[in-house]
Scaffold this active site. Structure first.
Site, short mmCIF file in Angstrom:
data_model
loop_
_atom_site.label_atom_id
_atom_site.label_comp_id
_atom_site.label_asym_id
_atom_site.label_seq_id
_atom_site.Cartn_x
_atom_site.Cartn_y
_atom_site.Cartn_z
N THR A 7 -5.43 -3.63 7.35
CA THR A 7 -5.23 -4.96 6.79
C THR A 7 -5.20 -6.01 7.90
OG1 THR A 7 -3.96 -6.22 5.17
CG2 THR A 7 -2.68 -4.78 6.62
N ALA B 176 -21.00 -25.10 6.48
CA ALA B 176 -21.86 -24.28 7.36
C ALA B 176 -21.52 -22.79 7.23
CB ALA B 176 -21.70 -24.74 8.80
N TYR C 209 -2.29 -12.64 -4.91
CA TYR C 209 -1.40 -12.30 -6.00
C TYR C 209 0.01 -12.75 -5.65
CZ TYR C 209 0.02 -8.50 -3.03
OH TYR C 209 0.48 -7.79 -1.96
N GLY D 189 -4.81 -11.31 -8.04
CA GLY D 189 -5.46 -10.20 -7.34
C GLY D 189 -4.67 -8.90 -7.29
N GLY E 140 -13.50 -13.97 5.78
CA GLY E 140 -13.64 -12.52 5.73
C GLY E 140 -13.45 -11.96 4.33
N LYS F 153 -9.23 -5.98 10.25
CA LYS F 153 -10.36 -5.42 9.49
C LYS F 153 -11.68 -5.47 10.25
CE LYS F 153 -8.59 -6.09 4.81
NZ LYS F 153 -8.89 -6.63 3.48
N THR G 140 -15.71 -25.73 4.92
CA THR G 140 -16.72 -25.82 5.98
C THR G 140 -18.03 -25.29 5.42
OG1 THR G 140 -14.91 -25.29 7.50
CG2 THR G 140 -17.14 -25.23 8.41
N ASN H 224 -17.28 -23.93 0.03
CA ASN H 224 -16.28 -23.80 1.11
C ASN H 224 -16.00 -25.16 1.73
OD1 ASN H 224 -14.58 -22.07 2.64
ND2 ASN H 224 -15.95 -22.30 4.40
N SER I 280 0.81 -1.23 0.00
CA SER I 280 0.00 0.00 0.00
C SER I 280 0.84 1.28 0.00
CB SER I 280 -0.97 -0.01 1.18
OG SER I 280 -1.92 -1.03 0.99
P1 ATR Z 1 -9.69 -14.45 4.99
O1 ATR Z 1 -9.78 -13.14 5.72
O2 ATR Z 1 -8.48 -14.59 4.13
O3 ATR Z 1 -10.96 -14.79 4.28
P2 ATR Z 1 -10.47 -16.42 6.93
O4 ATR Z 1 -11.64 -15.60 7.35
O5 ATR Z 1 -9.65 -17.12 7.96
O6 ATR Z 1 -9.42 -15.53 6.13
O7 ATR Z 1 -10.98 -17.47 5.83
C1 ATR Z 1 -10.11 -18.35 5.18
C2 ATR Z 1 -10.89 -19.09 4.08
O8 ATR Z 1 -9.97 -19.96 3.39
C3 ATR Z 1 -11.98 -19.97 4.62
O9 ATR Z 1 -12.99 -20.09 3.64
C4 ATR Z 1 -11.25 -21.31 4.82
O10 ATR Z 1 -12.07 -22.44 4.85
P3 ATR Z 1 -12.81 -22.87 6.22
O11 ATR Z 1 -13.96 -21.91 6.35
O12 ATR Z 1 -13.25 -24.27 5.98
O13 ATR Z 1 -11.79 -22.73 7.31
C5 ATR Z 1 -10.40 -21.31 3.56
N1 ATR Z 1 -9.21 -22.18 3.68
C6 ATR Z 1 -8.09 -21.96 4.43
N2 ATR Z 1 -7.21 -22.95 4.26
C7 ATR Z 1 -7.77 -23.84 3.39
C8 ATR Z 1 -7.35 -25.08 2.80
N3 ATR Z 1 -6.16 -25.61 3.08
N4 ATR Z 1 -8.19 -25.69 1.95
C9 ATR Z 1 -9.38 -25.15 1.65
N5 ATR Z 1 -9.86 -23.99 2.17
C10 ATR Z 1 -9.06 -23.34 3.02
#
Ligand code: ATR
Length: 275
Positions: A63, A157, A221, A243, A132, A67, A155, A153, A18
């Site tokens: 950042t 849920a 990126y 990105g 996020g 955030k 997860t 995703n 930035s």
């Molecule tokens: P950010 O601010 O970068 O979005 P975050 O809120 O911690 O960080 O979210 C990370 C995202 O990357 C989530 O969707 C996470 O999946 P989960 O919700 O199941 O945790 C995903 N993620 C992180 N590591 C991953 C991996 N090795 N394989 C697949 N998805 C992953």
């Protein structure tokens, strides 16, 4: 006129691009902007923000990992930041209230539409991740009126929760959630918003999601092709973007909010690519 002070706050923050981006904007526009990076203690973000503004600072970018805290701290939020639950831009509005905005989604959409000529209206979009980063961009992406938006995703849920949260914004747009293995039809646009590729991991997608005309966008990126984009290229994608453009576009939107002047982004994207 002495320069007005702006900064990015994060932890860590020394890797942030930035300061470089905003100094290029300042030079290009002639705006009197000094922009630095501030590392806030993990347990004292609010005090860092208060000190910065009390000392005459005009605006902050925020950042990782602050955030959400920035969003909480603000007395007032721009409408597009409301549902994002996170802010990347802070400033004081005319009434003197600390105001939060989120320009990440704007940056993504602007990069796709303006820099890459990708149509989102009527598109079938697959977005990977439900953290996020994805929450921050869903509103502006839905505003483009895609035909459908599927959130996949690890997860499920968490993807379900985002679908519930954005149901009103979606209106007639088909908005759904699933795991990575479920989608097996081609999409027009696939956006990776997971942090998986940071660790060199790939979401286990079915290769059928990709057709020759699918546009693939990794919100990460890197100076090399990202892990995700390499997977997409290996599976027949022709148009893959990372990105960097989103990063410069979100910065340009923050600069516009603060200074009322919108910098040109193309030369800045080129400069960063060549750094
Ligand atoms: P950010 O601010 O970068 O979005 P975050 O809120 O911690 O960080 O979210 C990370 C995202 O990357 C989530 O969707 C996470 O999946 P989960 O919700 O199941 O945790 C995903 N993620 C992180 N590591 C991953 C991996 N090795 N394989 C697949 N998805 C992953």
């Amino acid at each position: 006129m002495s320069d007005e002070r702006y900064a990015v706050v994060g932890h860590p923050v020394n890797h942030s691009k930035s300061p470089r981006i905003h100094s290029l904007f300042a030079r290009q526009t002639g705006e009197p902007v000094e922009y630095t990076a501030i590392q806030a203690p993990l347990d004292d973000f609010a005090a860092t923000v208060q000190q910065f503004f009390a000392g005459g600072g005009q605006g902050l970018n925020i950042t990782v990992p602050f955030k959400e805290q920035a969003w909480e701290l603000a007395q007032c939020r721009a409408p597009r930041a409301q549902k994002a639950g996170a802010a990347n831009t802070l400033y004081h509005n005319r009434e003197g209230q600390l105001t939060a905005d989120n320009t990440d989604g704007h940056g993504l959409v602007q990069d796709l539409l303006d820099n890459h000529g990708v149509q989102l209206k009527g598109a079938r979009i697959l977005i990977l991740g439900a953290g996020g980063a994805v929450r921050g961009v869903l509103g502006p992406v839905l505003e483009q009126m895609p035909a459908s938006l599927t959130i996949a995703n690890r997860t499920v849920a968490k993807a379900d929760a985002l679908v519930a949260l954005f149901a009103d914004e979606a209106g007639a747009i088909s908005l759904s959630a699933c795991g990575f293995g479920a989608p097996d039809q081609p999409f027009d646009v696939i956006i990776n918003g997971t942090s998986a590729s940071l660790q060199g991991n790939l979401p286990p997608l079915c290769a059928n999601v990709m057709a020759a005309n699918t546009v693939v966008y990794d919100m990460m990126y890197s100076s090399q092709t990202t892990t995700f984009n390499q997977w997409a290229l290996n599976n027949g994608a022709v148009r893959v973007f990372d990105g960097l453009g989103m990063l410069v576009e979100q910065a340009a939107e923050s600069f516009r909010i603060w200074r009322g002047v919108r910098p040109e982004t193309a030369p800045v994207i080129d400069a960063l690519r060549n750094d």
